[in-house]
Design an enzyme around this catalytic site. Structure first.
Site, PDB file in Angstrom:
ATOM      1  N   ARG A 181       0.813  -1.179  -0.124  1.00 54.95           N
ATOM      2  CA  ARG A 181       0.003   0.055  -0.055  1.00 54.95           C
ATOM      3  C   ARG A 181       0.911   1.282   0.034  1.00 54.95           C
ATOM      4  O   ARG A 181       1.860   1.364   0.843  1.00 54.95           O
ATOM      5  CB  ARG A 181      -0.865   0.105   1.318  1.00 54.95           C
TER       6      ARG A 181
ATOM      7  N   ASP B  15      -3.004   9.489   6.972  1.00 57.21           N
ATOM      8  CA  ASP B  15      -2.179   8.469   6.632  1.00 57.21           C
ATOM      9  C   ASP B  15      -0.621   8.934   6.378  1.00 57.21           C
ATOM     10  O   ASP B  15       0.099   8.312   6.176  1.00 57.21           O
ATOM     11  CB  ASP B  15      -2.883   7.796   5.414  1.00 57.21           C
TER      12      ASP B  15
HETATM   13  O1  MRU Z   1      -7.803   2.390   3.917  1.00 58.98           O
HETATM   14  P1  MRU Z   1      -7.645   2.514   5.298  1.00 58.98           P
HETATM   15  O2  MRU Z   1      -8.749   1.710   5.984  1.00 58.98           O
HETATM   16  O3  MRU Z   1      -6.109   1.874   5.866  1.00 58.98           O
HETATM   17  O4  MRU Z   1      -7.576   3.807   5.611  1.00 58.98           O
HETATM   18  C1  MRU Z   1      -7.357   4.336   6.954  1.00 58.98           C
HETATM   19  C2  MRU Z   1      -7.543   5.779   7.094  1.00 58.98           C
HETATM   20  O5  MRU Z   1      -7.835   6.580   6.333  1.00 58.98           O
HETATM   21  C3  MRU Z   1      -7.387   6.336   8.584  1.00 58.98           C
HETATM   22  O6  MRU Z   1      -7.986   7.534   8.636  1.00 58.98           O
HETATM   23  C4  MRU Z   1      -5.670   6.693   8.785  1.00 58.98           C
HETATM   24  O7  MRU Z   1      -4.998   5.602   8.652  1.00 58.98           O
HETATM   25  C5  MRU Z   1      -5.567   7.262  10.181  1.00 58.98           C
HETATM   26  S1  MRU Z   1      -5.648   5.715  11.374  1.00 58.98           S
HETATM   27  C6  MRU Z   1      -5.334   6.215  12.758  1.00 58.98           C
END
Ligand code: MRU
Length: 336
Positions: free
Chosen positions: A89, A235
């Site tokens: 990812r 992220d």
């Molecule tokens: O695709 P995901 O579910 O991994 O996306 C997660 C998010 O966007 C969260 O808001 C982010 O990682 C912050 S987690 C503390």
């Protein structure tokens, strides 16, 4: 309180399969890298801090399983494992951060045995630090949440996205722990429903009042005066934007329009001091995630779908960035 999202178990890892929530709370034991990579791609393990821990444990697992006798061969294997996991990812900077910390710890050792030990110690340290970091984010953030606040959040930045407690939801948990009455409006978060499936689940498990809305209801509730502040995770935070789950940007725009504070809660490990917005790869996921709902095709075969997993919110829409070191206030440039 739900179990830790991800932890080491001997030479392997154990994690909650988040794709099964809220119906089933199942732990997966994983001892091979392929399986871990699949779990990351499928979002069985997800959320930036949890990805950092997963990356760290993945490299530690490869290190423990290595049969190399010399450091050169051992490190080549560790780097291969690291690059394999890094490619799963692209957007959350924490994944590479966790991977690189473990690689560096192993690389500084003088023998294969010491490097294996160092990799495991560093990965365990990253996992342990995460809880302390989230607690610190929580207590700094709780001071910003008024008693009686109705908090809107998007996606899941809770214990499930970390090892426990959470970043955005850590702020809510700490405010509740401090005796404040807080309720949460969770945007369901199309297309994979992290808000409806995960945020609502973990808050309800803790007895924190939560309701779920469709993502498109948020602006209407702000207009009706039913939202006092927005708190989301991130992220990756660059010098110009905060990347978070697709849909975050529209909440920030709407919050500014309605004069509602918009906070981003994230550890320092989510900050990227190097890249700017245009240099960051935003993950695009399979069109089927949009075109098929509950096993049923909802978009005509052949019609294109665009499935960005994240968007970028300009920092001038952000009222504060809540970190473990305190709350950063605008202007954020240059980022401290
Ligand atoms: O695709 P995901 O579910 O991994 O996306 C997660 C998010 O966007 C969260 O808001 C982010 O990682 C912050 S987690 C503390």
């Amino acid at each position: 309180m739900i179990p830790r999202t991800i932890a080491r178990k001997g030479e392997g890892i154990v994690f909650i399969d988040q794709t099964l929530l809220p119906e089933h709370l199942e732990m997966v034991e994983c001892t091979d890298l392929e399986r871990l990579a699949r779990a990351i791609r499928r979002l069985e393990v997800r959320g930036a801090p949890a990805l950092g821990i997963a990356g760290a444990y993945g490299v530690a697992m490869a290190a423990m399983q290595s049969e190399a006798a010399e450091m050169e061969g051992f490190l080549a294997e560790a780097v291969n494992a690291a690059e394999f996991l890094r490619a799963t990812r692209p957007t959350a900077v924490n994944l590479g951060w966790g991977i690189d910390r473990v690689l560096a710890a192993a690389g500084a050792a003088e023998s294969v045995g010491a490097a294996k030990e160092a990799a495991v110690v560093e990965a365990d340290r990253i996992a342990a630090e995460d809880e302390a970091t989230c607690r610190a984010i929580g207590s700094h953030g709780a001071a910003l949440i008024p008693d009686g606040a109705r908090v809107l959040t998007h996606c899941n930045a809770g214990g499930l996205a970390c090892s426990t407690w959470g970043t955005a939801l850590g702020v809510v948990r700490s405010a509740v722990e401090a005796g404040k009455k807080v309720s949460v409006t969770a945007c369901e978060t199309r297309p994979l429903l992290q808000g409806g499936r995960l945020t609502a689940f973990e808050l309800a498990e803790d007895g924190i009042p939560v309701r779920v809305i469709t993502d498109s209801t948020a602006a209407f509730l702000m207009r009706k005066g039913e939202i006092d502040c927005v708190v989301v995770g991130a992220d990756r935070i660059t010098r110009d934007v905060a990347f978070n789950k697709i849909g975050t940007y529209m909440h920030a725009v709407c919050a500014r329009h309605h004069g509602i504070p918009f906070y981003v809660a994230a550890p320092r490990s989510t900050f990227d001091q190097v890249l700017g917005e245009d240099e960051v790869e935003i993950e695009e996921r399979d069109e089927e995630e949009i075109a098929v709902f509950n096993g049923r095709r909802t978009v005509r075969e052949g019609v294109r779908c665009t499935n960005y997993a994240f968007d970028a919110t300009p920092l001038d829409l952000v009222s504060g960035i809540i970190t473990e070191e305190g709350v950063l206030r605008p202007p954020f440039d240059p980022m401290p």
